[in-house]
Design a protein around this motif. Sequence first.
Motif, PDB file in Angstrom:
ATOM      1  N   SER A  83      51.355  80.844  30.144  1.00 40.96           N
ATOM      2  CA  SER A  83      51.236  82.732  30.908  1.00 40.96           C
ATOM      3  C   SER A  83      52.868  82.582  31.776  1.00 40.96           C
ATOM      4  CB  SER A  83      49.947  82.643  31.922  1.00 40.96           C
ATOM      5  OG  SER A  83      49.557  84.009  32.671  1.00 40.96           O
ATOM      6  N   GLU A  84      53.112  84.286  31.340  1.00 37.71           N
ATOM      7  CA  GLU A  84      54.211  84.442  32.087  1.00 37.71           C
ATOM      8  C   GLU A  84      54.198  84.222  33.978  1.00 37.71           C
ATOM      9  OE1 GLU A  84      54.060  89.271  32.854  1.00 37.71           O
ATOM     10  OE2 GLU A  84      55.189  88.319  31.467  1.00 37.71           O
ATOM     11  N   SER A  85      52.847  84.451  34.257  1.00 38.65           N
ATOM     12  CA  SER A  85      53.020  84.047  35.362  1.00 38.65           C
ATOM     13  C   SER A  85      52.394  82.855  36.121  1.00 38.65           C
ATOM     14  CB  SER A  85      52.005  84.899  36.570  1.00 38.65           C
ATOM     15  OG  SER A  85      50.294  84.249  35.416  1.00 38.65           O
ATOM     16  N   GLY A  86      52.428  81.456  35.106  1.00 40.41           N
ATOM     17  CA  GLY A  86      52.772  80.280  35.737  1.00 40.41           C
ATOM     18  C   GLY A  86      54.070  79.796  35.448  1.00 40.41           C
ATOM     19  N   LYS A  87      53.816  77.965  35.970  1.00 36.57           N
ATOM     20  CA  LYS A  87      55.142  77.614  35.713  1.00 36.57           C
ATOM     21  C   LYS A  87      55.933  77.902  33.889  1.00 36.57           C
ATOM     22  CE  LYS A  87      56.765  72.976  37.218  1.00 36.57           C
ATOM     23  NZ  LYS A  87      56.321  71.521  37.509  1.00 36.57           N
ATOM     24  N   SER A 103      40.469  92.165  30.428  1.00 38.97           N
ATOM     25  CA  SER A 103      41.242  92.710  31.794  1.00 38.97           C
ATOM     26  C   SER A 103      39.987  93.841  32.539  1.00 38.97           C
ATOM     27  CB  SER A 103      42.188  93.727  31.264  1.00 38.97           C
ATOM     28  OG  SER A 103      43.395  93.219  30.953  1.00 38.97           O
ATOM     29  N   SER A 160      48.738  86.762  27.714  1.00 38.11           N
ATOM     30  CA  SER A 160      49.225  85.455  27.875  1.00 38.11           C
ATOM     31  C   SER A 160      51.169  86.108  28.230  1.00 38.11           C
ATOM     32  CB  SER A 160      49.940  84.729  27.253  1.00 38.11           C
ATOM     33  OG  SER A 160      50.765  83.652  26.827  1.00 38.11           O
ATOM     34  N   ASN A 161      51.433  87.377  28.110  1.00 35.16           N
ATOM     35  CA  ASN A 161      52.511  88.159  28.200  1.00 35.16           C
ATOM     36  C   ASN A 161      52.115  89.858  29.042  1.00 35.16           C
ATOM     37  OD1 ASN A 161      54.242  87.923  25.779  1.00 35.16           O
ATOM     38  ND2 ASN A 161      51.940  87.675  25.020  1.00 35.16           N
ATOM     39  N   GLY A 162      51.011  89.037  29.848  1.00 35.67           N
ATOM     40  CA  GLY A 162      50.482  89.986  31.181  1.00 35.67           C
ATOM     41  C   GLY A 162      50.598  91.761  30.826  1.00 35.67           C
TER      42      GLY A 162
END
Length: 847
Positions: free
Chosen positions: A708-712, A725, A800-802
């Motif tokens: 995920s873009e929000s993950g590491k 969502s 994954s791309n937010g």
Amino acid sequence: MLAMEKDFDSKLKIQGTNNNDNNNSSNSSNGGASNNVQRSKSFAFRAPQENFTIQDFELGKIYGVGSYSKVVRAKKKDTGMVYALKIMDKKFITKENKTAYVKLERIVLDQLDHPGVVRLYFTFQDTFSLYMALESCEGGELFDQITRHLIELFGREFDALSVALGRLPEDEARFYAAEVVDALEYIHSMGLIHRDIKPENLLLTTDGHIKIADFGSVKPMQDSRITVLPNAASDDKACTFVGTAAYVPPEVLNSSPATFGNDLWALGCTLYQMLSGTSPFKDASEWLIFQRIIARDIRFPNYFSEEARDLIDRLLDIDPSRRPGAGPEGYAAVKMHPFFRGVDWSNLRSQTPPRLALETGAQSGDGDDHNDSSWNPTHIGDGSVRQNDGNGGASSSESSGHITRLASIDSFDSKWYLSICLTIFLAWQQFLDQGESVLMISMVKKLQKLSSKKVQLILTNKPKLIYVDPSKLVVKGNIIWSDNSNDLSVQVTSPSHFKICTLSPGAKLQLVHVNPFCVMRAFLLVWSLVQDEAGCKALPYNRKSSLTIIKELNHRGPYIGLITVIPTEENAFFATRSFKPDPKHPFVDLSGRRFRIGKVQGKKVIYVRCGVGMVNAAAATQQMLDLFDVEGIIHFGIAGNVNNSMSIGDVSIPGQVAQTGIWDWVNPQGKVDQDDVAQLDIGSYNVPKGNGSNLLGHIGYSKEEFFSESGKPNTAQPLLWANISQHWLQLAFNFGELKLEQCVNSSLCLPEKPKLVVGLRASTANIFVDNAAYRDFLFQTFHISSVDMESAAVVMTSLSNGFPVIVVRGMSDLAGRQQGENAIGEFGSLAAINTAKAVLEFIGKLP
């Protein structure tokens, strides 16, 4: 010839004698209104018909040319008075049945008396022509003032590039708009609709005040204060199409009767053009312009003030009665708008107008362009000897010495060309999209049936061919470049003529140039040079062209992404007729997929059919997210039913989706991994149950690795259930009763009325489930209600791309029905239709 003149005079003769009827008509025209258009058999004109001849005048520059007339500067030899002399072709007027229009224009101009309207002084005629001597507005057209702001820039230092190109400062636009409003209020108070308000018909006096001209399309309303002769009326049907494409309101395109709102729409378009340099619905053809007008596809530049944006937005209201000036408040609604704050309406004509931008290139002579200190945009890329008409445009007489000089193909200097590109780019910036630049430019003649006209032919790096009217700096059309001869081809028909042929409607050009081979070879050379320097050779042409179109489309975004899987789902969606294709770019082909661009219920969407399976679904989703400006994904289609409480035809909008196709297939004596979320003991399904051995052993269900873009970065998290969502899922929970189809046809219906279910679970794997035992295992183990082969891939790629995502699946079959064929063959289309209905309902709920 004499017979023709007498016939024409009998149709056109409109001057009468002074009598009581005339006086009454004249008084009425200056006084109150009546319930109907005032008509009189004859009346005395304020502007008399004289016995002059054309030899009584010294003719100067051409102000403008129309379909049956041209306007020239004319100086009366005996008095020295200067007029704008409108010269009209009698033969054309008679042949095209324009006599009533000419008479009406003459009558209307004679009775209008306002400082914001051009004045008619007198008329005369000869064997071939009619003449109207109009007030000469030496300041030229407002259109020229807008474009000359581009020209003026080229005398300054290059740090002035931040100055707006080809548009007016807001203070100047406010002044001109106020004077147009003032004149329009008077015209409308006289019961007239002008029907052709545009910058070309707004003329400037020597000191810079606006006057409205060209009343050839005027329409008297029923309560008009203008006296009209019976045979001098305009079209009886006020919905007749007149005017100019870019300024025509939507109600005229829909054949609704004309109203004062027509002029107010055109005022909004004109104000937009003053502030931006281009009309709000500019496009490559009239058909595309009309499509944008009907769709009200308008985009405001970010440099527009809030007041300007709001006024234009109101003037361009789809409902003509809601436009400021057309409602019960009258023109007070316009004048009181914040955009006009500070305007002294009572003393408008006594105020100091903006400084006029002087026309350039007014000097004549036979010198080479390179020695000409004045800047003229038509000189760029053209080393021709050019006679100037004194009005910044081409001379009315064509010279055989006009030779466009191009560098020899053998001595072509790429460095010289690329250095001159900056100048060309700046000059023609107003015709280009963001990021687009000029590669090559040349003056040619566009040949028509009976005439020829100079156009500037421009090749851009899109690549695209544009042809421009060089005298008014107006795009006349453009052609998307193609290396496919079926799409675009060049035919050299003689040593001086060539044709550019394309499949695009109306885009076939017949051009003449002294050396067409040189022109086209130079175009191709420049294209190859730029491609070499840009390092773009590795890109296949079709992909490169698609990416260029996508870049243009993204300027109009954002969009909602729509993804289906198979043709059955696609056909059901398009059968609703809710999808309205984009008129300019209805689709883009990329990597074997067709991405369709359009609108659904007023929302901008991009649709693609991804194909069966998780790889296809993930690839198409990632392409859409990477390439297009989307704000979320709606994935929809049909699915297998696993939950016995649901039925075929029902629609599920799940709250969670799992990828149940990641297996650890274990040896018969082995054990599944302790991290697996479930185990399928195949031996338990032996028949008879439990007897014998089963070499297939066990299957362990693993979790997905989720990035995920929000993950590491470069670190995956184990994931079984991907959550839809929540803010989109909440919209689905708020659906009202949704009417779903129950019957495929009159003889094939479902036993129960289908329903919508929101918030259950779904699973995805590259498995088509048509097995009752496996269906029961999935339901008991994972508590899912539907199975398909794509949803988890779309959901996890989006998350994954937010990006927000939602899934809508219609139940086409009970997965694993043991008797007969799978029900998808009978009810798949019905399930797809019900799915499409739910999708439309959801799109309608989006803000």
